[in-house]
Scaffold this motif. Structure first.
Motif, short mmCIF file in Angstrom:
data_model
loop_
_atom_site.label_atom_id
_atom_site.label_comp_id
_atom_site.label_asym_id
_atom_site.label_seq_id
_atom_site.Cartn_x
_atom_site.Cartn_y
_atom_site.Cartn_z
N GLU A 163 0.82 -1.22 0.00
CA GLU A 163 0.00 0.00 0.00
C GLU A 163 0.85 1.26 0.00
N ASP A 164 2.15 1.14 -0.24
CA ASP A 164 3.04 2.30 -0.24
C ASP A 164 3.01 2.97 -1.61
N TYR A 165 2.28 4.06 -1.72
CA TYR A 165 2.13 4.78 -2.98
C TYR A 165 3.00 6.03 -3.06
N LYS A 166 3.87 6.26 -2.07
CA LYS A 166 4.71 7.46 -2.06
C LYS A 166 5.81 7.36 -3.11
N TYR A 167 6.02 8.46 -3.83
CA TYR A 167 7.11 8.53 -4.79
C TYR A 167 8.43 8.75 -4.04
N TRP A 168 9.54 8.49 -4.71
CA TRP A 168 10.86 8.67 -4.10
C TRP A 168 11.88 8.97 -5.18
N ARG A 169 13.04 9.43 -4.75
CA ARG A 169 14.16 9.71 -5.65
C ARG A 169 15.36 8.91 -5.18
N THR A 170 16.03 8.26 -6.13
CA THR A 170 17.22 7.48 -5.81
C THR A 170 18.46 8.39 -5.88
N GLU A 171 19.60 7.87 -5.42
CA GLU A 171 20.84 8.65 -5.39
C GLU A 171 21.24 9.15 -6.76
N ASP A 172 20.90 8.40 -7.82
CA ASP A 172 21.22 8.84 -9.18
C ASP A 172 20.19 9.85 -9.72
N GLN A 173 19.34 10.37 -8.83
CA GLN A 173 18.35 11.41 -9.13
C GLN A 173 17.21 10.96 -10.03
N LYS A 174 16.99 9.65 -10.14
CA LYS A 174 15.81 9.16 -10.87
C LYS A 174 14.62 9.25 -9.93
N HIS A 175 13.53 9.74 -10.47
CA HIS A 175 12.30 9.93 -9.70
C HIS A 175 11.39 8.72 -9.96
N HIS A 176 11.06 7.99 -8.90
CA HIS A 176 10.27 6.76 -9.03
C HIS A 176 8.84 7.01 -8.54
#
Length: 188
Positions: A163-176
């Motif tokens: 149920e985790d719908y939060k977006y995130w950004r990885t260290e390589d600056q890709k937005h998921h």
């Protein structure tokens, strides 16, 4: 194909600040919105286009960027939007936009994506500051602010995990961005 444009129509938060968008380009995108369906055909949405660099710089501090990215204060100056649109509700026509605001924003942002640009739609902004900056009369209410530019970030659509719908950004600056599968949104 329309589905490919919809998939590319992500929320972009980092732009190439050296690539300017013209007022004419934005007016063409807003012209697409004119043809959208409108509740009761009232057509109460109005727009302010901001393309001048000094006006963009004055507008920028009124925005609240990426609620889930708590450690990020927004894009660095070289990655800030080069244009904005303020979407307004003309309450002298209607006091409720019903579905008009969303339909028109989708049309505008899809038109921008088709031209190689991207957008970030804001509902979190300093309303009082923007009302003063643009000298808005009482009957015009700011619904949304749209930041526009040439995206410099990659947005990756992920399958949702639990149920985790939060977006995130990885260290390589890709937005998921996690998305629910079709089987979860269409009921049997």
């Amino acid at each position: 194909m329309i589905k490919e444009i919809v998939k590319k129509n992500r929320t972009y938060r980092r732009f190439d600040n050296s690539v300017q968008i013209t007022r004419k380009e934005i007016l063409d995108w807003i012209d697409c919105a004119r043809y959208c369906a409108s509740a009761k055909n009232a057509q109460p949405m109005k727009y302010i286009v901001v393309t001048e660099r000094n006006e963009c710089a004055k507008l920028y501090p009124s925005l609240k960027w990426a609620g889930y990215l708590t450690e990020w204060d927004g894009p660095i100056p070289e990655e800030r939007p080069t244009a904005y649109i303020l979407q307004l509700l003309d309450t002298s026509i209607s006091t409720n936009p019903l579905c008009d605001d969303g339909l028109q924003l989708q049309a505008i942002t899809m038109a921008a994506v088709e031209e190689g640009f991207g957008a970030c739609i804001f509902k979190s902004f300093n309303n009082a500051t923007l009302r003063t900056q643009f000298n808005l009369p009482e009957h015009l209410q700011i619904q949304y602010v749209v930041a526009l530019g040439k995206p410099v970030e990659e947005v990756v659509i992920e399958p949702i995990s639990g149920e985790d719908y939060k977006y995130w950004r990885t260290e390589d600056q890709k937005h998921h961005v996690p998305k629910r599968p079709l089987t979860e949104i269409v009921l049997p």
